[in-house]
Design an enzyme around this catalytic site. Structure first.
Site, PDB file in Angstrom:
ATOM      1  N   GLY A   1      33.835  24.095  12.503  1.00 17.50           N
ATOM      2  CA  GLY A   1      32.529  24.745  12.430  1.00 17.50           C
ATOM      3  C   GLY A   1      32.242  25.887  11.581  1.00 17.50           C
ATOM      4  O   GLY A   1      31.079  26.229  10.974  1.00 17.50           O
ATOM      5  N   THR A   2      33.003  26.951  11.802  1.00 17.41           N
ATOM      6  CA  THR A   2      33.008  28.284  11.158  1.00 17.41           C
ATOM      7  C   THR A   2      32.727  28.020   9.516  1.00 17.41           C
ATOM      8  O   THR A   2      31.764  28.507   8.906  1.00 17.41           O
ATOM      9  CB  THR A   2      33.992  28.991  11.364  1.00 17.41           C
ATOM     10  OG1 THR A   2      34.046  29.319  12.824  1.00 17.41           O
ATOM     11  CG2 THR A   2      33.919  30.511  10.705  1.00 17.41           C
TER      12      THR A   2
ATOM     13  N   GLN B   1      27.551  22.290  19.248  1.00 18.15           N
ATOM     14  CA  GLN B   1      27.762  22.224  20.835  1.00 18.15           C
ATOM     15  C   GLN B   1      26.929  21.149  21.123  1.00 18.15           C
ATOM     16  O   GLN B   1      26.903  20.570  22.277  1.00 18.15           O
ATOM     17  CB  GLN B   1      27.334  23.508  21.322  1.00 18.15           C
ATOM     18  CG  GLN B   1      28.224  24.762  21.325  1.00 18.15           C
ATOM     19  CD  GLN B   1      29.527  24.295  21.899  1.00 18.15           C
ATOM     20  OE1 GLN B   1      29.613  23.431  22.756  1.00 18.15           O
ATOM     21  NE2 GLN B   1      30.649  25.382  21.823  1.00 18.15           N
TER      22      GLN B   1
ATOM     23  N   SER C   1      32.095  20.351  14.508  1.00 18.48           N
ATOM     24  CA  SER C   1      33.547  20.592  14.393  1.00 18.48           C
ATOM     25  C   SER C   1      34.495  19.486  15.477  1.00 18.48           C
ATOM     26  O   SER C   1      33.954  19.209  16.469  1.00 18.48           O
ATOM     27  CB  SER C   1      33.430  22.046  15.171  1.00 18.48           C
ATOM     28  OG  SER C   1      34.955  22.430  15.499  1.00 18.48           O
TER      29      SER C   1
ATOM     30  N   CYS D   1      34.053  36.729  24.019  1.00 16.09           N
ATOM     31  CA  CYS D   1      35.408  37.355  23.882  1.00 16.09           C
ATOM     32  C   CYS D   1      36.105  36.422  22.913  1.00 16.09           C
ATOM     33  O   CYS D   1      37.099  36.070  23.097  1.00 16.09           O
ATOM     34  CB  CYS D   1      35.874  36.847  25.380  1.00 16.09           C
ATOM     35  SG  CYS D   1      37.111  38.070  26.053  1.00 16.09           S
TER      36      CYS D   1
ATOM     37  N   ASN E   1      25.868  27.462  22.533  1.00 19.77           N
ATOM     38  CA  ASN E   1      27.172  27.583  22.958  1.00 19.77           C
ATOM     39  C   ASN E   1      27.356  28.165  24.291  1.00 19.77           C
ATOM     40  O   ASN E   1      28.107  27.547  25.246  1.00 19.77           O
ATOM     41  CB  ASN E   1      28.273  28.227  22.200  1.00 19.77           C
ATOM     42  CG  ASN E   1      28.000  29.401  21.548  1.00 19.77           C
ATOM     43  OD1 ASN E   1      26.708  29.546  20.882  1.00 19.77           O
ATOM     44  ND2 ASN E   1      28.653  30.302  21.627  1.00 19.77           N
TER      45      ASN E   1
HETATM   46  N1  PLP Z   1      29.077  27.063  16.178  1.00 18.26           N
HETATM   47  C1  PLP Z   1      29.135  26.844  17.511  1.00 18.26           C
HETATM   48  C2  PLP Z   1      27.729  27.018  18.298  1.00 18.26           C
HETATM   49  C3  PLP Z   1      30.224  26.988  18.175  1.00 18.26           C
HETATM   50  O1  PLP Z   1      29.988  26.883  19.475  1.00 18.26           O
HETATM   51  C4  PLP Z   1      31.390  27.270  17.413  1.00 18.26           C
HETATM   52  C5  PLP Z   1      32.868  27.384  18.238  1.00 18.26           C
HETATM   53  O2  PLP Z   1      32.843  27.957  19.447  1.00 18.26           O
HETATM   54  C6  PLP Z   1      31.419  27.352  16.013  1.00 18.26           C
HETATM   55  C7  PLP Z   1      30.317  27.322  15.504  1.00 18.26           C
HETATM   56  C8  PLP Z   1      32.550  27.246  15.225  1.00 18.26           C
HETATM   57  O3  PLP Z   1      33.565  26.199  15.262  1.00 18.26           O
HETATM   58  P1  PLP Z   1      35.119  26.124  14.949  1.00 18.26           P
HETATM   59  O4  PLP Z   1      35.842  27.023  16.048  1.00 18.26           O
HETATM   60  O5  PLP Z   1      35.347  24.760  14.608  1.00 18.26           O
HETATM   61  O6  PLP Z   1      35.279  27.110  13.698  1.00 18.26           O
END
Ligand code: PLP
Length: 393
Positions: free
Chosen positions: A74-75, A184, A204, A331, A156
């Site tokens: 996701g990042t 999410q 993700s 956290c 999230n």
């Molecule tokens: N975006 C949201 C809303 C998330 O909850 C998360 C993970 O906690 C991410 C992006 C990041 O995803 P990843 O952990 O696959 O990099």
């Protein structure tokens, strides 16, 4: 119970890998170890796995396979979406304008801070007390330089859903691109990406019972992005690097599993979540504060504050009982601050400090919910009894 005697109520942080996914990953790692770029039978069989996995993800999203770009999660998908759209404008010396909300994930927040440092202009929309946002707020923030709106589909921490379809109806005619971080929402509610009307869509693997380190960005055909990783030109040139084939295969199977009975599974989890909320309220009374819109949210998430108690202390006591939940969402690297999401919703910092996120998933059961309520109520009563802040009668 999948996790032995322990109770795992932190599915929004990450999910256990489904055993069927694990099996597929092991098989692919064993049998399809070739490099998909190689022109021999080992490479071809690996390339076939990549193709099949892309199709499985696309089928669940009801989009074309060639519009799916695999990433590391996701990042990376969020970074690629935001920087990929905005960097070319900055390279031309323009000052592109972006609209996000004040409750986005750090992957979006930090990407925007970076783009801002390079000259982009960012509007950060506030949310209402129940964590919602309106399409009218987005429209009111448009400028002649707005190139991208990036809003999460589900939060999230609270699970609150944003009205992306309504927002898409406003961005579309203005040719402003609309990105949603759907990490999410994906797998928790049914999503037809085309009907939603967005242009870029991040997901993700590890939130949907696939392993960590794999994700995807869906890109509407015709949307042009600047790649972040340059190299061998994999993923149609948008994301170079030898493919994480086993991860992709796991993600593909995870999507296939999700496609079966998602609505029924959503209802099952929602019933458990609602039971958990009402039992907690019955056990601990009016003092518990539940955050987020009661209806416009994903079915598995509870965000609550326990007054007069620090969320970290509560988390530690629950951990001693082998119960895993999350204290707010801030956290990420061990440092704990009051949740910025709850602060944006107008929750006082004392209450935000005492916030917990409870998130259920595929292996959550009614027995776990009842056990949780019993242990949680006992811990809270104990901590209230020794809290100097708790009003004694
Ligand atoms: N975006 C949201 C809303 C998330 O909850 C998360 C993970 O906690 C991410 C992006 C990041 O995803 P990843 O952990 O696959 O990099």
């Amino acid at each position: 119970m999948m996790t032995g005697e322990k109770i795992y109520f932190d599915y929004n942080s990450t999910t256990p890998v489904d055993p069927r996914v694990l099996e597929e990953i092991a098989k692919v790692a064993r049998e399809n170890f070739g490099n998909p770029s190689s022109s021999h039978c080992f490479g071809e069989s690996a390339a076939e796995i990549v193709k099949q996995s892309r199709q499985q993800v696309a089928t669940l999203l009801k989009v074309k396979a060639e519009e799916i770009y695999f990433t590391s999660g996701g990042t990376e998908s969020d970074n690629l979406a935001l920087k990929g759209v905005v960097l070319p404008y900055l390279a031309q010396g323009r000052k592109p304008h972006l609209i996000i909300s004040m409750v986005e994930h750090p992957a979006v927040v930090e990407s925007c801070l970076y783009l801002e440092s390079l000259g982009a202009l960012i509007t950060r929309l506030p949310v209402a007390e129940d964590g919602t946002i309106t399409a009218a707020q987005v429209a009111a923030a448009f400028t002649d330089e707005t190139v991208l709106v990036s809003l999460m589909l589900a939060n999230n921490e609270t699970g609150v859903l944003f009205p992306l379809a309504e927002i898409a109806a406003l961005t579309r005619p203005k040719k402003i691109l609309l990105h949603t971080d759907a990490v999410q929402a994906f797998g928790k509610v049914e999503i037809d990406v085309t009907a939603l009307g967005v242009d870029l869509f991040s997901i993700s693997g590890h939130k949907v019972y696939a392993p960590k380190g794999v994700g995807a960005l869906w890109l509407r055909s015709g949307v042009k992005l600047e790649p972040l990783l340059h190299g061998g030109g994999q993923e149609s040139g948008l994301r170079s690097g030898t493919e994480n084939i086993a991860g992709m295969a796991g993600f593909g199977i995870a999507c296939e599993i999700l496609a079966v009975g998602m609505a029924a599974e959503g209802s099952r989890i929602q019933a458990l979540r609602n039971r958990l909320e009402s039992e907690l309220a019955a056990a601990l009374g009016q003092q518990l504060i539940f955050h987020g819109h009661r209806q416009l949210r994903v079915p598995n998430t509870i965000s609550l504050s326990v007054p007069y108690i620090d969320g970290e202390a509560l988390l530690a006591h629950l951990d001693l009982e082998d119960i895993a939940v999350s204290a707010g969402s801030a956290c990420s690297s061990g440092e704990h601050q009051g949740s910025p999401v709850l602060k944006a919703m107008g929750v006082s910092s004392e209450l935000a400090q005492g916030s917990l996120r409870i998130s259920l998933g595929r292996w959550s059961t009614r027995a776990e919910v009842d056990h949780f309520v019993e242990k949680f109520s006992a811990i809270v009563r104990r901590l209230w009894a020794i809290s100097p802040l708790y009003p004694k009668k």
